[in-house]
Design a protein around this motif. Structure first.
Motif, PDB file in Angstrom:
ATOM      1  N   LEU A  11       9.381  -5.133   6.178  1.00 25.81           N
ATOM      2  CA  LEU A  11       8.805  -5.887   5.083  1.00 25.81           C
ATOM      3  C   LEU A  11       7.573  -6.321   5.392  1.00 25.81           C
ATOM      4  CD1 LEU A  11       9.178  -7.522   2.647  1.00 25.81           C
ATOM      5  CD2 LEU A  11      10.192  -9.315   3.854  1.00 25.81           C
ATOM      6  N   ASP A  12       6.464  -5.950   4.802  1.00 28.38           N
ATOM      7  CA  ASP A  12       5.150  -6.391   4.892  1.00 28.38           C
ATOM      8  C   ASP A  12       4.989  -8.046   4.708  1.00 28.38           C
ATOM      9  OD1 ASP A  12       2.278  -6.493   5.394  1.00 28.38           O
ATOM     10  OD2 ASP A  12       1.740  -5.538   3.446  1.00 28.38           O
ATOM     11  N   ILE A  13       4.373  -8.565   5.777  1.00 29.02           N
ATOM     12  CA  ILE A  13       4.306 -10.077   5.669  1.00 29.02           C
ATOM     13  C   ILE A  13       3.391 -10.471   4.700  1.00 29.02           C
ATOM     14  CG2 ILE A  13       2.409 -10.397   7.634  1.00 29.02           C
ATOM     15  CD1 ILE A  13       4.409 -12.605   8.631  1.00 29.02           C
ATOM     16  N   ARG A  14       2.318  -9.929   4.514  1.00 29.07           N
ATOM     17  CA  ARG A  14       1.499 -10.258   3.564  1.00 29.07           C
ATOM     18  C   ARG A  14       1.171  -9.208   2.213  1.00 29.07           C
ATOM     19  NH1 ARG A  14      -3.949 -13.249   6.027  1.00 29.07           N
ATOM     20  NH2 ARG A  14      -2.889 -14.845   7.139  1.00 29.07           N
ATOM     21  N   MET A  15       1.317  -9.708   1.174  1.00 26.50           N
ATOM     22  CA  MET A  15       1.205  -8.623  -0.047  1.00 26.50           C
ATOM     23  C   MET A  15       0.747  -9.434  -1.155  1.00 26.50           C
ATOM     24  SD  MET A  15       5.105  -6.487   0.365  1.00 26.50           S
ATOM     25  CE  MET A  15       5.828  -8.008   0.276  1.00 26.50           C
ATOM     26  N   PRO A  16       0.288  -8.809  -2.020  1.00 22.54           N
ATOM     27  CA  PRO A  16      -0.898  -9.548  -3.234  1.00 22.54           C
ATOM     28  C   PRO A  16       0.393  -9.801  -4.167  1.00 22.54           C
ATOM     29  CG  PRO A  16      -1.216  -7.173  -3.000  1.00 22.54           C
ATOM     30  CD  PRO A  16      -0.552  -7.451  -2.009  1.00 22.54           C
ATOM     31  N   ASP A  17       1.128  -8.943  -4.701  1.00 18.40           N
ATOM     32  CA  ASP A  17       2.087  -9.031  -5.813  1.00 18.40           C
ATOM     33  C   ASP A  17       3.069 -10.216  -5.361  1.00 18.40           C
ATOM     34  OD1 ASP A  17       3.438  -7.617  -3.853  1.00 18.40           O
ATOM     35  OD2 ASP A  17       4.243  -5.909  -5.518  1.00 18.40           O
ATOM     36  N   VAL A  18       3.518 -10.342  -4.209  1.00 17.94           N
ATOM     37  CA  VAL A  18       4.591 -11.269  -3.747  1.00 17.94           C
ATOM     38  C   VAL A  18       4.531 -11.708  -2.499  1.00 17.94           C
ATOM     39  CG1 VAL A  18       6.470  -9.601  -3.634  1.00 17.94           C
ATOM     40  CG2 VAL A  18       6.804 -11.955  -4.257  1.00 17.94           C
ATOM     41  N   ASP A  19       4.842 -12.849  -2.162  1.00 13.94           N
ATOM     42  CA  ASP A  19       4.359 -13.274  -0.533  1.00 13.94           C
ATOM     43  C   ASP A  19       5.883 -12.781   0.191  1.00 13.94           C
ATOM     44  OD1 ASP A  19       4.494 -14.491   1.773  1.00 13.94           O
ATOM     45  OD2 ASP A  19       4.731 -16.731   0.828  1.00 13.94           O
ATOM     46  N   GLY A  20       5.469 -11.909   1.213  1.00 10.63           N
ATOM     47  CA  GLY A  20       6.609 -11.409   2.116  1.00 10.63           C
ATOM     48  C   GLY A  20       7.603 -12.516   2.587  1.00 10.63           C
ATOM     49  N   LEU A  21       7.106 -13.621   2.719  1.00 12.10           N
ATOM     50  CA  LEU A  21       8.164 -14.664   3.080  1.00 12.10           C
ATOM     51  C   LEU A  21       9.121 -15.131   2.076  1.00 12.10           C
ATOM     52  CD1 LEU A  21       5.598 -17.098   5.091  1.00 12.10           C
ATOM     53  CD2 LEU A  21       7.337 -15.358   6.192  1.00 12.10           C
ATOM     54  N   GLY A  36       6.275  -5.070  -2.759  1.00 14.81           N
ATOM     55  CA  GLY A  36       7.122  -6.354  -2.667  1.00 14.81           C
ATOM     56  C   GLY A  36       7.710  -6.794  -4.054  1.00 14.81           C
ATOM     57  N   ALA A  37       7.286  -6.457  -5.261  1.00 17.96           N
ATOM     58  CA  ALA A  37       7.785  -6.905  -6.405  1.00 17.96           C
ATOM     59  C   ALA A  37       9.216  -6.105  -6.885  1.00 17.96           C
ATOM     60  CB  ALA A  37       6.943  -6.720  -7.907  1.00 17.96           C
ATOM     61  N   GLN A  38       9.352  -5.025  -6.318  1.00 12.01           N
ATOM     62  CA  GLN A  38      10.687  -4.329  -6.231  1.00 12.01           C
ATOM     63  C   GLN A  38      11.643  -4.296  -5.245  1.00 12.01           C
ATOM     64  OE1 GLN A  38       7.899  -0.741  -6.462  1.00 12.01           O
ATOM     65  NE2 GLN A  38       9.182  -0.309  -8.225  1.00 12.01           N
ATOM     66  N   ALA A  39      11.185  -5.252  -4.007  1.00 10.60           N
ATOM     67  CA  ALA A  39      12.116  -5.246  -2.869  1.00 10.60           C
ATOM     68  C   ALA A  39      13.465  -5.686  -3.126  1.00 10.60           C
ATOM     69  CB  ALA A  39      11.180  -6.049  -1.807  1.00 10.60           C
ATOM     70  N   VAL A  40      13.408  -6.952  -3.559  1.00 11.29           N
ATOM     71  CA  VAL A  40      14.938  -7.625  -3.719  1.00 11.29           C
ATOM     72  C   VAL A  40      15.742  -6.376  -4.543  1.00 11.29           C
ATOM     73  CG1 VAL A  40      16.181  -9.715  -4.534  1.00 11.29           C
ATOM     74  CG2 VAL A  40      13.971  -9.718  -3.402  1.00 11.29           C
ATOM     75  N   GLU A  69       0.750  -1.126  -0.262  1.00 14.77           N
ATOM     76  CA  GLU A  69      -0.097   0.067  -0.199  1.00 14.77           C
ATOM     77  C   GLU A  69       0.931   1.358   0.091  1.00 14.77           C
ATOM     78  OE1 GLU A  69      -3.071   0.178   2.785  1.00 14.77           O
ATOM     79  OE2 GLU A  69      -3.444  -2.066   2.977  1.00 14.77           O
ATOM     80  N   GLU A  70       0.663   1.968  -0.862  1.00 19.32           N
ATOM     81  CA  GLU A  70       1.551   3.140  -0.978  1.00 19.32           C
ATOM     82  C   GLU A  70       1.291   4.191   0.111  1.00 19.32           C
ATOM     83  OE1 GLU A  70       2.311   7.037  -4.311  1.00 19.32           O
ATOM     84  OE2 GLU A  70       0.976   5.252  -4.750  1.00 19.32           O
ATOM     85  N   LEU A  71      -0.025   4.430   0.679  1.00 16.48           N
ATOM     86  CA  LEU A  71      -0.258   5.396   1.830  1.00 16.48           C
ATOM     87  C   LEU A  71       0.676   4.744   2.836  1.00 16.48           C
ATOM     88  CD1 LEU A  71      -2.006   7.577   2.977  1.00 16.48           C
ATOM     89  CD2 LEU A  71      -3.719   6.019   3.435  1.00 16.48           C
ATOM     90  N   VAL A  72       0.701   3.542   3.048  1.00 14.80           N
ATOM     91  CA  VAL A  72       1.442   2.934   4.389  1.00 14.80           C
ATOM     92  C   VAL A  72       2.941   2.879   4.118  1.00 14.80           C
ATOM     93  CG1 VAL A  72       2.088   0.621   5.588  1.00 14.80           C
ATOM     94  CG2 VAL A  72      -0.346   1.226   4.767  1.00 14.80           C
ATOM     95  N   ARG A  73       3.554   2.803   3.008  1.00 13.15           N
ATOM     96  CA  ARG A  73       4.908   3.394   2.762  1.00 13.15           C
ATOM     97  C   ARG A  73       4.899   4.767   2.950  1.00 13.15           C
ATOM     98  NH1 ARG A  73       3.671   0.300  -2.359  1.00 13.15           N
ATOM     99  NH2 ARG A  73       4.203   2.386  -3.616  1.00 13.15           N
ATOM    100  N   SER A  74       4.270   5.542   2.562  1.00 12.83           N
ATOM    101  CA  SER A  74       4.367   7.127   2.708  1.00 12.83           C
ATOM    102  C   SER A  74       4.355   7.529   4.091  1.00 12.83           C
ATOM    103  CB  SER A  74       3.415   7.857   1.792  1.00 12.83           C
ATOM    104  OG  SER A  74       3.466   7.523   0.472  1.00 12.83           O
ATOM    105  N   GLY A  75       3.596   6.915   4.561  1.00 12.13           N
ATOM    106  CA  GLY A  75       3.327   7.133   6.321  1.00 12.13           C
ATOM    107  C   GLY A  75       4.488   6.701   6.957  1.00 12.13           C
TER     108      GLY A  75
END
Length: 217
Positions: A52-62, A35-39, A10-16
């Motif tokens: 790191l968000d543990i649950r994300m729709p684009d890629v699993d946080g784990l 998540g897709a850009q994280a690595v 969520e962009e709002l969470v990242r910004s906050g």
């Protein structure tokens, strides 16, 4: 300056989170991504810490966690979650997460939690501790992990309790009047004797074994 990458879908969470951390003056958010850009971004910026968000729709946080832990010099990774009872918690701990931070953590506490993690300390929300201790890790007075506490020396028990209260090696060294190198040796011995792979797991064993009394680390 503690360099941080924030990963959330969520962009709002990242910004906050970025605004809160940057306002501290000693924390720099070098990237805030999905998540897709994280690595890729972590590899590019080489931060001290990843939230790191543990649950994300684009890629699993784990999945992201395991990839980050595979780096030659992996950053400290703390999982962000809105859940106080999440089936992913135990897996994340076993995969090398250094702690858990609930997304409803008070803004004035967040920066201090980041500093603690960056210094090698342990950060677990009390709700997360209850979830893990009471179920996921299966620790208990009669469990193989908790039984190993009896093999610790008196000094190692002291260090274990301080680990469980979130102190870094430097803080522990000052508290017990030892060199940082000696504390590192004690920590290594503790992890080996308890048969755990991280300070977080050691802290949970200490709690379950009763070394912390009735309190929570």
């Amino acid at each position: 300056m503690v360099r941080v990458v924030v990963v959330d879908d969520e962009e709002l969470v990242r910004s906050g989170l970025s605004l809160i951390l940057e306002a501290s003056g000693d924390i720099e958010v070098v990237a805030a991504v999905s998540g897709a850009q994280a690595v890729k971004e972590v590899g590019l910026h080489r931060p001290d810490l990843v939230l790191l968000d543990i649950r994300m729709p684009d890629v699993d946080g784990l999945t992201v966690l395991r990839q980050l832990r595979g780096f030659q010099h992996p950053p400290v990774v703390a999982m962000l979650t809105t859940f106080d009872s999440d089936e992913y918690i135990a897996t994340a701990l076993r995969s090398g997460a250094a702690g858990f931070i609930l997304k409803d953590t008070a803004p004035d506490q967040l920066a201090q939690l980041v500093r603690t993690l960056a210094a090698g300390g342990v950060v677990l929300s009390p709700k997360v501790i209850r979830t893990v201790v009471d179920g996921y890790l299966g620790a208990g007075a009669g469990s193989p992990a908790a039984a190993q506490v009896d093999q610790l020396t008196e000094r190692e028990r002291t260090v274990l309790v301080l680990i469980a209260h979130g102190l870094s090696n430097t803080d522990i060294a000052a508290r017990v009047h030892l060199s940082v190198g000696t504390v590192k040796d004690h920590v290594s011995a503790i992890l080996t004797k308890l048969r755990v792979g991280s300070r977080v797991q050691a802290a949970l064993v200490a709690q379950r074994a009763g070394l912390l009394g009735d309190g929570r680390a």
